[in-house]
Design a protein around this motif. Sequence first.
Motif, PDB file in Angstrom:
ATOM      1  N   ALA A 169      12.745  16.990   2.419  1.00  0.00           N
ATOM      2  CA  ALA A 169      11.440  16.363   1.972  1.00  0.00           C
ATOM      3  C   ALA A 169      11.404  16.352   0.261  1.00  0.00           C
ATOM      4  CB  ALA A 169      10.350  17.020   2.385  1.00  0.00           C
TER       5      ALA A 169
ATOM      6  N   ILE B  45       5.214  11.207   2.607  1.00  0.00           N
ATOM      7  CA  ILE B  45       6.264  11.055   1.896  1.00  0.00           C
ATOM      8  C   ILE B  45       6.185   9.400   1.509  1.00  0.00           C
ATOM      9  CG2 ILE B  45       8.832  10.718   1.957  1.00  0.00           C
ATOM     10  CD1 ILE B  45       8.855  13.184   3.914  1.00  0.00           C
TER      11      ILE B  45
ATOM     12  N   ALA C 151      11.413   8.234   6.016  1.00  0.00           N
ATOM     13  CA  ALA C 151      10.411   9.224   5.881  1.00  0.00           C
ATOM     14  C   ALA C 151      10.288   9.721   7.051  1.00  0.00           C
ATOM     15  CB  ALA C 151       9.161   8.452   5.414  1.00  0.00           C
TER      16      ALA C 151
ATOM     17  N   MET D 229      10.469  18.059   9.501  1.00  0.00           N
ATOM     18  CA  MET D 229       9.276  18.992   9.066  1.00  0.00           C
ATOM     19  C   MET D 229       8.222  19.027  10.431  1.00  0.00           C
ATOM     20  SD  MET D 229       8.319  16.900   5.749  1.00  0.00           S
ATOM     21  CE  MET D 229       7.355  18.202   4.836  1.00  0.00           C
TER      22      MET D 229
ATOM     23  N   CYS E 274      12.869  12.454   8.221  1.00  0.00           N
ATOM     24  CA  CYS E 274      12.561  13.603   7.564  1.00  0.00           C
ATOM     25  C   CYS E 274      11.309  14.457   8.042  1.00  0.00           C
ATOM     26  CB  CYS E 274      12.685  13.428   5.940  1.00  0.00           C
ATOM     27  SG  CYS E 274      12.092  15.057   4.956  1.00  0.00           S
ATOM     28  N   GLY E 275      10.349  13.468   8.266  1.00  0.00           N
ATOM     29  CA  GLY E 275       9.138  13.990   8.712  1.00  0.00           C
ATOM     30  C   GLY E 275       9.350  14.801  10.320  1.00  0.00           C
TER      31      GLY E 275
ATOM     32  N   CYS F 178      10.474  23.069   3.925  1.00  0.00           N
ATOM     33  CA  CYS F 178      11.307  21.881   3.928  1.00  0.00           C
ATOM     34  C   CYS F 178      11.701  21.000   2.760  1.00  0.00           C
ATOM     35  CB  CYS F 178      10.519  21.064   4.971  1.00  0.00           C
ATOM     36  SG  CYS F 178      10.328  21.605   6.676  1.00  0.00           S
ATOM     37  N   CYS F 179      11.062  21.351   1.719  1.00  0.00           N
ATOM     38  CA  CYS F 179      11.301  20.477   0.488  1.00  0.00           C
ATOM     39  C   CYS F 179      12.226  20.900  -0.283  1.00  0.00           C
ATOM     40  CB  CYS F 179       9.804  20.590  -0.310  1.00  0.00           C
ATOM     41  SG  CYS F 179       8.648  19.345  -0.222  1.00  0.00           S
TER      42      CYS F 179
ATOM     43  N   TYR G 254       0.748  17.037  -0.344  1.00  0.00           N
ATOM     44  CA  TYR G 254       1.099  16.748   0.908  1.00  0.00           C
ATOM     45  C   TYR G 254      -0.117  16.683   1.724  1.00  0.00           C
ATOM     46  CZ  TYR G 254       6.349  16.187   1.208  1.00  0.00           C
ATOM     47  OH  TYR G 254       7.360  15.617   0.794  1.00  0.00           O
TER      48      TYR G 254
ATOM     49  N   PHE H 126       3.969  13.671   8.300  1.00  0.00           N
ATOM     50  CA  PHE H 126       4.703  13.919   7.223  1.00  0.00           C
ATOM     51  C   PHE H 126       5.219  12.830   6.820  1.00  0.00           C
ATOM     52  CE2 PHE H 126       4.937  18.136   9.506  1.00  0.00           C
ATOM     53  CZ  PHE H 126       4.132  18.974   8.649  1.00  0.00           C
TER      54      PHE H 126
END
Lengths: 393, 393
Positions: B327, B274, B288, B295, B291-292, B381-382, B338, B270
């Motif tokens: 995200a 990003i 990233a 996710m 945040c990944g 998640c966005c 994505y 993920f």
Amino acid sequence: MTTAARPTNAPLPAPAEAPTVLHTVTIDLGARSYPIVIGTGLLDAPSTWAGLPRAASAMVVTNTTVAPLYAARLCAALQPHYPRVLQVVLPDGEDHKDWPTLNLIFDALLGQGCDRKTVLFALGGGVIGDMTGFAAACYMRGVPFVQVPTTLLAQVDSSVGGKTAINHPLGKNMIGAFYQPVRVVCDLATLGTLPEREFNAGLAEVIKYGPIADPGLLDWIEANLARLRARDPAALAHAVRRSCEIKAAVVGQDERESGLRAILNFGHTFGHAIEAGLGYGRWLHGEAVGCGMVMAAHLSHRLGRVSAAYVQRLTRLIEAAGLPTRAPRLADDNAARYLGLMRVDKKAEAGAIRFVVVDELGRADLCPVPDALVAEVIEACCAQPQASAASTV
Amino acid sequence: MTTAARPTNAPLPAPAEAPTVLHTVTIDLGARSYPIVIGTGLLDAPSTWAGLPRAASAMVVTNTTVAPLYAARLCAALQPHYPRVLQVVLPDGEDHKDWPTLNLIFDALLGQGCDRKTVLFALGGGVIGDMTGFAAACYMRGVPFVQVPTTLLAQVDSSVGGKTAINHPLGKNMIGAFYQPVRVVCDLATLGTLPEREFNAGLAEVIKYGPIADPGLLDWIEANLARLRARDPAALAHAVRRSCEIKAAVVGQDERESGLRAILNFGHTFGHAIEAGLGYGRWLHGEAVGCGMVMAAHLSHRLGRVSAAYVQRLTRLIEAAGLPTRAPRLADDNAARYLGLMRVDKKAEAGAIRFVVVDELGRADLCPVPDALVAEVIEACCAQPQASAASTV
């Protein structure tokens, strides 16, 4: 230039003779062991390429001289084993053994979406082998590669030892890796297209293995030189096999070149001075090594290790192989120029210049030699009547 | 730019605190084993650099950001051990992780006549470590190198595993080698000059080792996050030590990245989408990845491996570390974008996209996931109110 193999309008491969494996030499390096397969008609035979690592893609790396002769035939023989057989054709010559040319291989691999299992095939001489091996060592941190040497020099020298490299403007072979192929295939039939001068240059490295390791090989080469120069496959097979066996025995004891391996450089210290002094490319590497071995034999004689007769014998053999035995004059202060060039060549190891010297039993070692003695040898071996090689032994 | 160390008009090194070794982690790779030394005041102490391979020259490779802070101090501490201590200063940043910049190292080495025993010192973050390691792997076919990581990310991530590389215009880290340092020295005092945002990005990789391997570490980070963010040396030492130990255990079982090692990429699939979707450099790699991981935790939850509470807990910790947990939207057809980016990232392994998923006992594995499920996670998640992360767990 990258192309998919077998474009529809390409000439069909030449009809192949039946493949014949004459010898297989196994290079024993534990998990990185590999076979050197020596024979005729190997290139065209799909069976030659069985049992290699499986992959979605094979990439044949070759040059503009070798590609028209053998690339289509190799690609056709690989076709049954790989879903995609690609090729990249590099410009030919030592001048192109550099980063921009190496990068053409990476461009081709990435441009074609080749993954980390892709198998590279080095089809050509020593430069192609060195560059393809280094590309394989670095691409995605390492992919398998196969050596398919098409010159005598590459078959007897660069296919054993795992040395790969490119040149840097400030030095030859300065950027590289020790990286072993998964297989070496020496198709003796490919030596048929080699120009006479290049073939003879390869013979210099074959002859080398006699003085440093095997008096019997020296006898055999003397007895079979005519067959070798006629490119008789059985004679070539024996010469390639023994060369690889001897090199393998030396390298097997010293894979990372910490000491013993240096004996493989018999004749090379003088030879490098000749190459550098004349300008690279004037003499072929093997020609300079041939002449360098004559000089190293003289040096061995002056150190009391071999007889004058041995020096004469080795000189006659090198001459009979079509190689130069008289060293060129490089400057007015000729010996000083040679010594200067040899010191630069060896600058990596500070102190006295060390030379590989031999005895008549085929034992070699590395020995520091006083400059004055080296200068005498240089003057004795250089091309001028008043100090000819013959008069000194 | 290459310069001899300690020019006469350079500022004197800062007075050093007494060197304190807090932990030593040994990376066990047989003949290529090496220690990671973790402590404070190490950089300035000549004793830190005792026992390394002897050589005529040491070459410190660093960048324009790190050089003014630490290069003179490291060079001074190396002076008692090497007759010559040289340095080469590269431009800073991932943009320069390329061949022309790598070649500056070779230019410096060859220009200064450095031999094949020269020891390289990588002083800087991950880019300097990757490039110096690759230069060491290739220079004269391999010279020893020492990692001196000065960022948290480099200390916990790139100092273990032996991955070195440069980028190619067609792909990141495509040209490189597996090559181990002879020693890694993590001086925690160097983290004091790290900008907040980069420090937090490094924390993401520390946090990662909890979910994939050690629930106890996750507990410990939660309890000690304030100390870590205050850069308390004892807390940092523990975090660096455990990170290196866990990575070493994983890498030790899979040095060449054939399978298990992939679990180190928790949050990275993920995260890479990003980074690539926003354009590299907009978010730091660690941001990233942070945040990944949120996710990937959601994905693990939907696959029934962790509870909703676990997802919330991990999300809160990542947020508390100063990292993004929502995200970014990358396109109108956001999930498709994505998925497209993640498929490119993984194109080396054809077929379904595989993700690292975890359970609450700290066990991770690689699992192919249907696109539809991945798309749900992305939308959950966005960053948009109608599909916030919180509402889905």
